[in-house]
Design an enzyme around this catalytic site. Structure first.
Site, short mmCIF file in Angstrom:
data_model
loop_
_atom_site.label_atom_id
_atom_site.label_comp_id
_atom_site.label_asym_id
_atom_site.label_seq_id
_atom_site.Cartn_x
_atom_site.Cartn_y
_atom_site.Cartn_z
N GLY A 138 -3.66 -0.51 10.40
CA GLY A 138 -2.62 -0.37 11.41
C GLY A 138 -2.48 1.07 11.85
N LYS A 195 0.98 5.50 0.29
CA LYS A 195 0.25 6.72 0.62
C LYS A 195 0.32 7.65 -0.57
CE LYS A 195 -0.67 5.87 5.01
NZ LYS A 195 -2.04 5.93 5.59
N LYS A 227 0.88 -1.18 0.00
CA LYS A 227 0.00 0.00 0.00
C LYS A 227 0.90 1.21 0.00
CE LYS A 227 -2.41 2.19 3.91
NZ LYS A 227 -3.40 1.98 5.00
N LYS A 239 -9.96 -1.03 12.15
CA LYS A 239 -8.94 -0.74 13.17
C LYS A 239 -9.69 -0.71 14.49
CE LYS A 239 -6.13 2.36 10.30
NZ LYS A 239 -5.71 3.76 10.08
N ASP A 247 -3.65 4.82 -0.35
CA ASP A 247 -4.36 5.42 0.78
C ASP A 247 -4.16 6.93 0.74
OD1 ASP A 247 -5.58 6.07 3.17
OD2 ASP A 247 -4.28 4.85 4.44
N ASP A 285 -11.72 4.01 5.76
CA ASP A 285 -10.94 3.90 7.00
C ASP A 285 -11.51 4.95 7.97
OD1 ASP A 285 -9.03 4.19 9.02
OD2 ASP A 285 -7.29 4.36 7.72
O1 OSB Z 1 -4.44 5.61 7.31
O2 OSB Z 1 -4.01 3.57 7.58
C1 OSB Z 1 -3.77 4.74 7.86
C2 OSB Z 1 -0.77 4.98 10.23
C3 OSB Z 1 -1.20 5.96 11.09
C4 OSB Z 1 -2.42 6.57 10.87
C5 OSB Z 1 -3.22 6.17 9.79
C6 OSB Z 1 -2.81 5.16 8.94
C7 OSB Z 1 -1.54 4.58 9.14
C8 OSB Z 1 -0.96 3.57 8.26
C9 OSB Z 1 0.12 2.69 8.84
O3 OSB Z 1 -1.23 3.45 7.09
C10 OSB Z 1 -0.25 1.26 8.90
C11 OSB Z 1 0.70 0.45 9.76
O4 OSB Z 1 0.56 0.43 11.00
O5 OSB Z 1 1.59 -0.19 9.18
MG MG Z 2 -5.87 4.58 6.09
#
Ligand code: OSB
Ligand code: MG
Length: 370
Positions: A290, A163, A161, A262, A188, A238
């Site tokens: 996560g 960002k 994934k 989550k 994401d 999310d």
């Molecule tokens: O949007 O999924 C998210 C981490 C902190 C806040 C939001 C997000 C994330 C991640 C990290 O994408 C996922 C991970 O813990 O590996």
């Molecule tokens: Mg997310």
């Protein structure tokens, strides 16, 4: 099970590399570790409220306040028969899902340990191994991203994934798809776009993405339904999903076709299970998100992700992908086949490394009954 003592620790863990998203850059992760002592067992949980209110309105200080002034007093000294009984005791507290989820997790661990079963078993898990992926922050260049992806694929991760943010999107997607034609790839946006960007997302439709995560507003369900209508690629929500009710609204409006669960965002494992079960009944796949957890929160995430409708790889990666040293023993590792083993020992199934926990603790507080 009589709840005798509850301790909170504000922890600060330094990330191995900065995590860049459309919300900003994180160099370290602040969370709250919750420890519950009850009749000879100790339960551990992690509240994923962060140092900043950029992903969620909750922060470590707001969660600390809600925990110490409302949630902890509501369970302290009680002889609880179940986690549900604890939840009923603080049900009138509105919102503050991350504060609630941290305490709930510690109670689940304590109950599982008192029964001598693993958290996975107690939650209804059916898998011994879970498929995992990795969430990669925005990189400074295409070659830098490709190098990162190659490294993670070599370690076994099943899914990547990335960002994205306005202006930092198509060049990365195009380059990855060209270099890795069969890669399971998803993006994401963390709410960085609006409906005006629909043409950009229509372009993404041609790159075989598994899903597009939270493109629009962080509380939005309606605009996402307008966007999903125009796209072939599934939208995954999310930020917008805080409960089973939000999930029902999103699925009924066709705002998304996949849900990221989550536990911190929805108030704990109990609500997560309700969402999981509802999505299963609607043929909507779920996967485990996560929040850069320490090993304590990660252990619980893995247990939850062992439930049957977690059919897509989670944002659950090895300890060393986040932190130089984790606060649990053993640390979490990814197998060469891109899976992670679900702990089988009682409760979260890993020991807390007290020396490491002390090292990362910024402040602590305890409430007890005598
Ligand atoms: O949007 O999924 C998210 C981490 C902190 C806040 C939001 C997000 C994330 C991640 C990290 O994408 C996922 C991970 O813990 O590996
Ligand atoms: Mg997310």
């Amino acid at each position: 099970m009589r709840i005798e003592r509850i301790e909170l620790r504000h922890v600060k863990l330094v990330l191995v590399s900065p995590f860049v998203t459309s919300m900003g850059t994180e160099y370290d992760e602040e969370h709250i570790i919750v420890k519950v002592d009850a009749e000879g067992v100790t339960g551990w949980g992690e509240s994923v409220a962060e140092g900043t209110p950029f992903y969620s309105y909750e922060t470590v200080p707001t969660a600390w306040h809600i925990l110490t002034d409302f949630l902890m007093p509501s369970v302290l000294g009680k002889d609880l028969q179940s986690v549900d009984e604890a939840i009923a005791g603080y049900a009138k507290v509105r919102g503050h899902m991350m504060a609630k989820a941290g305490l709930e997790a510690a109670l689940w661990d304590a109950f599982a340990k008192s029964k001598g079963i693993s958290l996975s078993q107690m939650l209804g898990g059916t898998r011994k191994k879970i498929d995992v992926g990795v969430s990669i922050g925005i990189q400074e260049s295409v070659p830098a991203l490709i190098k990162k992806v190659e490294g993670y694929l070599a370690e076994g991760y099943k899914r990547i994934k990335i960002k994205i943010a306005p202006g930092l999107d198509m060049q990365f997607i195009e380059a990855l798809r060209k270099k890795f034609p069969d890669l399971m790839l998803q993006v994401d946006a963390n709410s960085a776009y609006t409906l005006k960007d629909i043409d950009l997302f229509k372009k993404m439709d041609h790159y075989g993405l598994s899903l597009i995560e939270q493109p629009l507003g962080y509380e939005d369900i309606y605009d996402h339904s307008k966007m999903q209508r125009e796209l072939k690629t599934p939208i995954c929500l999310d930020e917008s999903i805080h409960s089973l009710d939000d999930t029902r609204a999103a699925i009924e409006l066709d705002s998304c076709r996949i849900i990221n669960i989550k536990p911190g965002r929805v108030g704990g494992y109990t609500e997560s299970k309700l969402i999981h079960d509802y999505c299963a009944s609607m043929n909507i796949p779920v996967w485990h998100g996560g929040m850069l957890e320490s090993g304590i929160g990660r252990a619980g995430n893995i247990a939850l992700a062992s439930l049957p409708n977690f059919t897509l790889p989670g944002d659950i990666s090895a300890s060393k992908r986040y932190y130089k040293v984790d606060i649990v023993d053993p640390e979490f590792v990814v197998n060469p086949d891109g899976t992670m083993d679900v702990p089988t020992r009682p409760g979260i199934g890993v020991e807390v490394n007290m020396r490491m926990l002390d090292n990362v603790t910024v402040r602590s507080v305890a409430q007890k009954i005598w």
